[in-house]
Motif scaffolding. Structure first.
Motif, PDB file in Angstrom:
ATOM      1  N   GLY A  83     -40.426  -2.047  15.687  1.00 32.73           N
ATOM      2  CA  GLY A  83     -40.484  -3.514  15.686  1.00 32.73           C
ATOM      3  C   GLY A  83     -39.173  -4.158  16.115  1.00 32.73           C
ATOM      4  N   VAL A  84     -38.051  -3.581  15.697  1.00 30.86           N
ATOM      5  CA  VAL A  84     -36.743  -4.109  16.108  1.00 30.86           C
ATOM      6  C   VAL A  84     -36.564  -3.936  17.621  1.00 30.86           C
ATOM      7  N   VAL A  85     -36.979  -2.779  18.139  1.00 32.87           N
ATOM      8  CA  VAL A  85     -36.856  -2.529  19.580  1.00 32.87           C
ATOM      9  C   VAL A  85     -37.746  -3.500  20.357  1.00 32.87           C
ATOM     10  N   VAL A  86     -38.914  -3.807  19.826  1.00 35.01           N
ATOM     11  CA  VAL A  86     -39.801  -4.792  20.469  1.00 35.01           C
ATOM     12  C   VAL A  86     -39.086  -6.135  20.586  1.00 35.01           C
ATOM     13  N   LYS A  87     -38.415  -6.554  19.534  1.00 34.91           N
ATOM     14  CA  LYS A  87     -37.692  -7.831  19.569  1.00 34.91           C
ATOM     15  C   LYS A  87     -36.592  -7.798  20.633  1.00 34.91           C
ATOM     16  N   GLY A  88     -35.909  -6.667  20.742  1.00 38.34           N
ATOM     17  CA  GLY A  88     -34.914  -6.516  21.798  1.00 38.34           C
ATOM     18  C   GLY A  88     -35.542  -6.625  23.180  1.00 38.34           C
ATOM     19  N   LEU A  89     -36.728  -6.059  23.327  1.00 38.17           N
ATOM     20  CA  LEU A  89     -37.433  -6.156  24.608  1.00 38.17           C
ATOM     21  C   LEU A  89     -37.788  -7.609  24.919  1.00 38.17           C
ATOM     22  N   TYR A  90     -38.216  -8.354  23.911  1.00 37.27           N
ATOM     23  CA  TYR A  90     -38.525  -9.770  24.126  1.00 37.27           C
ATOM     24  C   TYR A  90     -37.304 -10.534  24.627  1.00 37.27           C
ATOM     25  N   VAL A  91     -36.148 -10.242  24.055  1.00 38.59           N
ATOM     26  CA  VAL A  91     -34.913 -10.909  24.486  1.00 38.59           C
ATOM     27  C   VAL A  91     -34.616 -10.557  25.947  1.00 38.59           C
ATOM     28  N   LEU A  92     -34.757  -9.272  26.300  1.00 35.26           N
ATOM     29  CA  LEU A  92     -34.505  -8.855  27.684  1.00 35.26           C
ATOM     30  C   LEU A  92     -35.492  -9.490  28.658  1.00 35.26           C
ATOM     31  N   ILE A  93     -36.753  -9.560  28.263  1.00 36.31           N
ATOM     32  CA  ILE A  93     -37.758 -10.193  29.134  1.00 36.31           C
ATOM     33  C   ILE A  93     -37.376 -11.647  29.369  1.00 36.31           C
ATOM     34  N   ALA A  94     -36.958 -12.341  28.314  1.00 35.73           N
ATOM     35  CA  ALA A  94     -36.551 -13.741  28.464  1.00 35.73           C
ATOM     36  C   ALA A  94     -35.359 -13.855  29.411  1.00 35.73           C
ATOM     37  N   LEU A  95     -34.354 -13.000  29.238  1.00 35.64           N
ATOM     38  CA  LEU A  95     -33.195 -13.014  30.147  1.00 35.64           C
ATOM     39  C   LEU A  95     -33.613 -12.731  31.588  1.00 35.64           C
ATOM     40  N   HIS A  96     -34.493 -11.766  31.762  1.00 30.24           N
ATOM     41  CA  HIS A  96     -34.959 -11.371  33.090  1.00 30.24           C
ATOM     42  C   HIS A  96     -35.694 -12.530  33.781  1.00 30.24           C
ATOM     43  N   VAL A  97     -36.596 -13.155  33.050  1.00 30.29           N
ATOM     44  CA  VAL A  97     -37.361 -14.275  33.615  1.00 30.29           C
ATOM     45  C   VAL A  97     -36.437 -15.462  33.895  1.00 30.29           C
ATOM     46  N   LEU A  98     -35.546 -15.773  32.961  1.00 32.04           N
ATOM     47  CA  LEU A  98     -34.609 -16.882  33.190  1.00 32.04           C
ATOM     48  C   LEU A  98     -33.708 -16.601  34.389  1.00 32.04           C
ATOM     49  N   GLY A  99     -33.245 -15.362  34.507  1.00 29.91           N
ATOM     50  CA  GLY A  99     -32.425 -14.993  35.664  1.00 29.91           C
ATOM     51  C   GLY A  99     -33.197 -15.147  36.972  1.00 29.91           C
TER      52      GLY A  99
END
Length: 183
Positions: free
Chosen positions: A143-159
């Motif tokens: 679950g913690v790794v999933v949250k990290g993935l969500y943060v990366l997806i947000a950074l990726h999309v924003l970038g």
């Protein structure tokens, strides 16, 4: 002299978008699992587990493809820190897309559950124990790794959006075939 590539290869595009679709499916499957009960809930989680193993395999294929076919160079207009952030984000994506299936696989293995790969064969369990306690600990890590993935997806999309609408360069064009190349 050969003209530099301005698009990722078809294989790179397929792997990128297939993994993106599978990640979205994982979120929907686990949400559906949590919203239902009984055999339907179990079916959602079984598909989630099988899809997780598919993500693991496809991520390893993608890493191999990336080693054999390096990424396109980022625009010269990008600042050094932006290039470092982009590189770190991509490396972290690979790390998390391996860690997520591994922690899920380990959790199922700790509990002694089954891991059927879309009904075609049983994926072998890892030689770990721990019972329900081990399962819960590993699912918490998952679950913690999933949250990290969500943060990366947000950074990726924003970038990607920054490149398209602020920088107005052709970075997004390289990964989305429908976006026309800017002159």
């Amino acid at each position: 002299m050969a003209e530099p590539r301005n698009r990722y290869s078809t294989v790179s595009l397929i792997l990128h978008w297939l993994l993106a679709a599978l990640i979205l499916a994982q979120v929907l499957l686990i949400t559906a699992h949590e919203a239902t009960e009984g055999p339907l809930a179990r079916q959602f989680v079984e598909i989630h587990k099988a899809s997780g193993m598919l993500i693991l395999v496809l991520t390893l294929v993608r890493i191999g493809w990336r080693i054999a076919n390096p990424a396109l160079p980022l625009p010269d207009t990008m600042k050094r820190w932006e290039k470092l952030l982009a590189g770190a984000t991509h490396i972290l994506f690979y790390v998390l897309l391996i860690a997520l299936p591994l922690t899920g696989w380990a959790a199922v293995s700790a509990r002694g559950g089954e891991l059927s790969w879309f009904g075609l064969f049983d994926w072998p369990l890892l030689p770990i124990g721990g019972g329900r306690e081990g399962y819960r600990s590993l699912i918490d890590i998952h679950g913690v790794v999933v949250k990290g993935l969500y943060v990366l997806i947000a950074l990726h999309v924003l970038g990607a959006l920054k490149h398209q609408f602020i920088d107005r360069d052709n970075v997004l064009h390289r990964m989305i075939p429908l976006i026309p190349r800017r002159p």
